[in-house]
Write an enzyme that holds these catalytic residues in place. Structure first.
Site, PDB file in Angstrom:
ATOM      1  N   LYS A  32       0.827  -1.211   0.000  1.00  0.00           N
ATOM      2  CA  LYS A  32       0.000   0.000   0.000  1.00  0.00           C
ATOM      3  C   LYS A  32       0.862   1.262   0.000  1.00  0.00           C
ATOM      4  CE  LYS A  32      -2.118  -1.101   3.823  1.00  0.00           C
ATOM      5  NZ  LYS A  32      -1.507  -2.419   4.036  1.00  0.00           N
ATOM      6  N   THR A  33       1.819   1.289   0.909  1.00  0.00           N
ATOM      7  CA  THR A  33       2.673   2.473   0.983  1.00  0.00           C
ATOM      8  C   THR A  33       3.497   2.594  -0.299  1.00  0.00           C
ATOM      9  OG1 THR A  33       2.755   2.217   3.377  1.00  0.00           O
ATOM     10  CG2 THR A  33       4.400   3.645   2.401  1.00  0.00           C
ATOM     11  N   ASP A 219      -2.004   7.751   3.966  1.00  0.00           N
ATOM     12  CA  ASP A 219      -1.600   6.392   4.367  1.00  0.00           C
ATOM     13  C   ASP A 219      -2.221   6.082   5.729  1.00  0.00           C
ATOM     14  OD1 ASP A 219      -0.380   3.941   4.319  1.00  0.00           O
ATOM     15  OD2 ASP A 219       1.685   4.691   4.339  1.00  0.00           O
ATOM     16  N   GLU A 220      -2.321   4.807   6.079  1.00  0.00           N
ATOM     17  CA  GLU A 220      -2.889   4.379   7.365  1.00  0.00           C
ATOM     18  C   GLU A 220      -4.262   5.012   7.587  1.00  0.00           C
ATOM     19  OE1 GLU A 220      -1.300   2.115   8.952  1.00  0.00           O
ATOM     20  OE2 GLU A 220       0.822   2.319   8.401  1.00  0.00           O
ATOM     21  N   GLN A 250      -5.688  -3.477  10.711  1.00  0.00           N
ATOM     22  CA  GLN A 250      -4.605  -2.818  11.449  1.00  0.00           C
ATOM     23  C   GLN A 250      -5.084  -1.564  12.165  1.00  0.00           C
ATOM     24  OE1 GLN A 250      -0.533  -2.799   9.659  1.00  0.00           O
ATOM     25  NE2 GLN A 250      -1.590  -3.510   7.844  1.00  0.00           N
ATOM     26  N   ARG A 604       5.267  -7.281  10.910  1.00  0.00           N
ATOM     27  CA  ARG A 604       6.436  -6.413  10.729  1.00  0.00           C
ATOM     28  C   ARG A 604       7.643  -7.228  10.267  1.00  0.00           C
ATOM     29  NH1 ARG A 604       4.134  -2.870   9.200  1.00  0.00           N
ATOM     30  NH2 ARG A 604       2.355  -4.221   9.474  1.00  0.00           N
TER      31      ARG A 604
HETATM   32  N1  LIG Z   1       5.277  -5.424  -6.423  1.00  0.00           N
HETATM   33  C1  LIG Z   1       6.249  -5.525  -5.525  1.00  0.00           C
HETATM   34  N2  LIG Z   1       7.410  -6.117  -5.849  1.00  0.00           N
HETATM   35  C2  LIG Z   1       8.397  -6.237  -4.949  1.00  0.00           C
HETATM   36  N3  LIG Z   1       8.335  -5.805  -3.693  1.00  0.00           N
HETATM   37  C3  LIG Z   1       7.206  -5.203  -3.305  1.00  0.00           C
HETATM   38  C4  LIG Z   1       6.110  -5.030  -4.186  1.00  0.00           C
HETATM   39  N4  LIG Z   1       5.129  -4.402  -3.514  1.00  0.00           N
HETATM   40  C5  LIG Z   1       5.592  -4.190  -2.274  1.00  0.00           C
HETATM   41  N5  LIG Z   1       6.837  -4.664  -2.123  1.00  0.00           N
HETATM   42  C6  LIG Z   1       7.672  -4.628  -0.905  1.00  0.00           C
HETATM   43  O1  LIG Z   1       6.930  -5.250   0.150  1.00  0.00           O
HETATM   44  C7  LIG Z   1       7.165  -4.590   1.379  1.00  0.00           C
HETATM   45  C8  LIG Z   1       5.851  -4.117   1.948  1.00  0.00           C
HETATM   46  O2  LIG Z   1       5.349  -3.013   1.224  1.00  0.00           O
HETATM   47  P1  LIG Z   1       4.631  -1.791   1.906  1.00  0.00           P
HETATM   48  O3  LIG Z   1       5.385  -1.337   3.087  1.00  0.00           O
HETATM   49  O4  LIG Z   1       4.303  -0.808   0.861  1.00  0.00           O
HETATM   50  O5  LIG Z   1       3.302  -2.549   2.391  1.00  0.00           O
HETATM   51  P2  LIG Z   1       2.056  -1.943   3.158  1.00  0.00           P
HETATM   52  O6  LIG Z   1       0.852  -2.537   2.540  1.00  0.00           O
HETATM   53  O7  LIG Z   1       2.133  -0.481   3.198  1.00  0.00           O
HETATM   54  O8  LIG Z   1       2.264  -2.588   4.588  1.00  0.00           O
HETATM   55  P3  LIG Z   1       1.676  -2.091   5.994  1.00  0.00           P
HETATM   56  O9  LIG Z   1       0.243  -2.518   6.007  1.00  0.00           O
HETATM   57  O10 LIG Z   1       2.462  -2.842   6.996  1.00  0.00           O
HETATM   58  O11 LIG Z   1       1.822  -0.616   6.055  1.00  0.00           O
HETATM   59  C9  LIG Z   1       8.122  -3.475   1.086  1.00  0.00           C
HETATM   60  O12 LIG Z   1       9.416  -3.902   1.362  1.00  0.00           O
HETATM   61  C10 LIG Z   1       7.933  -3.238  -0.400  1.00  0.00           C
HETATM   62  O13 LIG Z   1       9.057  -2.675  -0.984  1.00  0.00           O
HETATM   63 MG   LIG Z   2       2.262   0.877   4.821  1.00  0.00          MG
END
Ligand SMILES: Nc1ncnc2c1ncn2[C@@H]1O[C@H](COP(=O)(O)OP(=O)(O)OP(=O)(O)O)[C@@H](O)[C@H]1O
Ligand SMILES: [Mg+2]
Length: 742
Positions: A32-33, A219-220, A250, A604
């Site tokens: 997402k981020t 975000d969040e 979350q 995490r």
């Molecule tokens: N398409 C992708 N290919 C490779 N790596 C990815 C891809 N999408 C996300 N990632 C990697 O996966 C990890 C998680 O991504 P991110 O932090 O954006 O998730 P999130 O959904 O925001 O998580 P959270 O809910 O914990 O905030 C990061 O290290 C990111 O770089």
């Molecule tokens: Mg995130």
């Protein structure tokens, strides 16, 4: 190859759908981020949007910092013009510029909790409010919740009709806002409220920001409250290029007014919103992810979703149940050390996560002795926390009062109304006569320049002197108890009834545990000895400034972050989920919120997750027997390396062991006075007869009701074992536990 090739189809949709509202709901680690950062880059690099038109809001400063870094790495030029910030700092920037449109000066002051309390005390006095019935802190909490919901004093009064308590709160709220306005000040919540007010009352300003922030990202999103939602709605009202991302699993800030309905409201407010779901997790190994899925599946009120990953299966989740919290910290320190030594990880790849701030103490002490660099994120080192410094300053003053700084720290804690002028005159007197500050205080009556103020100093000196006279008879932990009693330190915190006060009390309990541990381990415990031992670990300023450190933090601060190796510590029923949730009026909702926090914690971890707990944990000097957290039991067994043993009744030590037993607090060494009788006198002086016996039902402030199983005369105190209906068997000192017979 472009940076967008690494995105999956759904992520691409999130990045490329730049016009119109987008709601991206997806589980942890699904990117997402990453969608938000790539989206910012896409807008600038591909669509030629001026970075100046982009606003990205996130929850914590650390998260904002990481987001900024990720964008900077990808955008060549001008990325510094994007606003990447938290809700509050966004609002401060807006208000500094335009708040004069709603009658404040742009040089307004931001009040912190202390300022708020001072104001509230005044108001209560002025409005003749009985602060026993209406505690200042709970009045402030009521005002804060109202502000989260954008309820004005007038609206509060309207709703209060007939409810006497609420009517009083409304009157206080109105007065409070007037005082703030008169002082040209805003409190933290006002930052959001006033920005909304500004936008609602001044179309030109609103238009200016709507034109400016043509692309908004949040975000969040699951943790925004009503006021924050309104703010975003207003800002995005014109172009509607708003992308919010979040995960309902979350949502962990209900206690701060986070409103999960904002997700539902989003689709109502923006009916043509594009909704995107992501299901692939890129962060964690299969084992870690399945563990997280297994736990969160136990929440009933959630939309079913299941994350999957192409990552490798990975190692099993290490699970260890230790005898004590100390053993647990020892294991974590050793494990990190060996992984760093083997070259598997850097310190910075490792994070230790726990439920409450107070838990950091054991890890900090262990890390300091093992020379492991660490940093507490989103918080302060244990021995730098205000309440700990205050109590240590009392101990130092009682011990020898040579440390002027310590004396000055506590002379007005709690408030004794001794003014700054008086203090500086006392200091002058001390300087002229070559005295310590404390000795000058002792002679206050003779200092001509301070006049009647000496009457305010006297009780302080008396307090210290009287504590000092008790030294030969009581232990350090008992002394701490006395200080807390005499100064009303904890009573004040209790009255505040806030999350922050709760944490401070937990920290104080932890300091008491530290004192009891010290007494157990020393042949001849003394106050000076205790202070020396603390000084060894409290002097954290001397830790090298290094970039590579283990991160210690609460689960709440860990949101959005990731680490190759995560240690989830203190996974015990009673600690996590906490007693508060287990014994709550509506336990289901509270346990579900705790479970979401567990889900945040597990997710995490990227490569390795180590979960641990302790069978015995000392809390406030009492040894508690805790069961393995229900959240650990919810992890499918085949994913765990290490067994969860069947719960058994704790071994209760036989009375004959008590003489040497760790649980008997030892009196302070007699070295200080050299009075051999003191020990006996001390024994009988401290111990009061109990009005309950084995088999009686008793109640405890925190644990509820239980049946007394055993009482052991430990010499100076009774050690009582109680089986509580809600939380199981606890062993405690009678003098600390304050059990009431029912
Ligand atoms: N398409 C992708 N290919 C490779 N790596 C990815 C891809 N999408 C996300 N990632 C990697 O996966 C990890 C998680 O991504 P991110 O932090 O954006 O998730 P999130 O959904 O925001 O998580 P959270 O809910 O914990 O905030 C990061 O290290 C990111 O770089
Ligand atoms: Mg995130």
């Amino acid at each position: 190859m472009s940076i967008y090739d690494s995105l999956n189809e759904e992520q691409k949709k999130g990045v490329f759908t730049t016009e119109g509202p987008v709601l991206l709901l997806a589980g942890a680690g699904s990117g997402k981020t990453r969608v938000l950062t790539h989206r910012a880059v896409y807008l600038i690099e591909e669509l030629g949007v001026n970075p100046y038109h982009i606003l990205a809001i996130t929850f914590t400063n650390k998260a904002a910092g990481e987001m900024r870094e990720r964008i900077d790495d990808m955008v060549g030029y001008g990325s510094e013009n994007i606003w990447v910030s938290t809700f509050h700092s966004t609002c401060v920037r807006i208000l500094r510029r335009f708040i004069d449109h709603i009658g404040f000066g742009t040089n307004f002051t931001i009040y912190d909790t202390e300022d708020q309390k001072t104001i509230m005390k005044d108001i209560c006095k002025r409005l003749e409010i009985d602060t026993k019935m209406y505690k200042e802190k709970s009045l402030l909490a009521a005002i804060s919740s109202a502000k989260d919901e954008l309820i004005s004093p007038e609206a509060y009064a309207l709703r209060a009709q007939g409810d006497f308590r609420k009517m009083k709160e409304a009157a206080v709220y109105r007065e409070y806002q007037q005082v703030l306005r008169k002082n040209n000040a805003l409190d933290f919540d006002d930052l959001i409220v006033k920005t909304v007010e500004l936008f609602q009352s001044d179309m030109e300003v609103l238009d200016y920001y709507q034109e400016r922030f043509r692309y908004i990202m949040v975000d969040e999103y699951q943790d925004t409250n009503t006021a924050q939602f309104q703010l975003i709605k207003l800002l995005a009202g014109k172009y509607k290029n708003l992308c919010v991302v979040g995960d309902d699993d979350q949502s962990i800030y209900k206690f701060r007014g986070a409103n999960i309905y904002n997700i539902l409201n989003f689709e109502k407010e923006f009916p043509n919103a594009v909704t995107i779901k992501l299901e692939q997790n890129y962060r964690s190994t299969q084992n870690i992810l399945n563990a997280a899925n297994g736990v969160i599946a136990n929440n009933v009120g959630r939309k079913a979703k299941r994350l999957w990953t192409e990552n490798e299966e990975g190692e099993k989740i290490a699970f260890h149940q230790f005898e004590t919290g100390f053993d647990e910290a020892d294991y974590v320190a050793k494990d990190i050390r060996s992984k760093v030594r083997e070259g598997m990880y850097h310190y910075g790849d490792c994070a230790v996560l726990y439920r409450t701030n107070a838990q950091s103490r054991l890890f900090e002490e262990r890390f300091i002795t093992a020379s492991i660099p660490y940093k507490i994120v989103g918080g302060v080192n244990f021995y730098s926390r205000r309440e700990i410094k205050d109590l240590l300053a009392y101990l130092k003053t009682i011990d020898n009062a040579m440390d002027d700084l310590a004396v000055r720290r506590i002379i007005n804690v709690p408030k004794r109304g001794i003014g700054a002028t008086t203090l500086s005159r006392v200091q002058d007197y001390a300087d002229e006569n070559g005295l310590t500050f404390y000795n000058a205080l002792k002679m206050a009556e003779e200092i001509g320049t301070i006049g009647r103020a000496s009457a305010k100093i006297r009780p302080f000196v008396m307090l210290i002197q009287s504590m000092r006279s008790k030294l030969p008879y009581i232990s350090v932990s008992e002394l701490l108890q006395e200080i807390i009693e005499e100064t009303g330190y904890v009573r004040e915190l209790e009255a505040e009834n806030t999350e922050e006060a709760q944490q401070r009390m937990e920290n104080i309990d932890e300091l008491i545990s530290k004192a009891v541990t010290y007494e157990e381990s020393e042949e001849e415990p003394t106050l000076s000895g205790f202070l020396e031992e603390v000084a060894l670990v409290a002097d954290i300023d001397s830790v090298d400034e290094t970039q590579d450190y283990v991160v210690l933090m609460t689960l709440h601060s860990a949101k959005g972050l990731e680490f190759p190796q995560v240690y989830l510590a203190g996974m015990e029923d009673g600690l996590f989920p906490g007693f508060g949730a287990i014994c709550a009026e509506n336990p289901t909702a509270e346990i579900e919120e705790e479970r979401r926090l567990a889900y945040v914690g597990i997710t995490r971890a990227k490569e390795r997750l180590s979960i641990s707990c302790a069978r015995m944990r000392m809390i406030r000097g009492e040894t508690q027997y805790n069961k393995v957290s229900r959240f650990v039991k919810e992890i499918p067994r085949e994913l765990l390396a290490g067994t969860i043993q069947k719960e058994k009744m704790p071994d209760i030590p036989k009375p004959s062991m008590m003489a040497k037993n760790a649980f008997s607090a030892k009196p302070m060494a007699l070295r200080r006075t050299g009075v051999p009788e003191a020990r006996n006198f001390g024994n009988s002086a401290m111990k009061k007869p109990l009005d309950y016996a084995v088999g009686d039902t008793v109640s405890h402030l925190k644990f509820g009701t239980g049946v007394v199983k055993q009482i052991i005369d430990g010499g100076r105190d009774y050690e009582v074992t109680v089986d509580f209906s809600g939380v199981g068997v606890k062993k405690m000192f009678a003098s600390f536990a304050k059990l009431k017979k029912l």
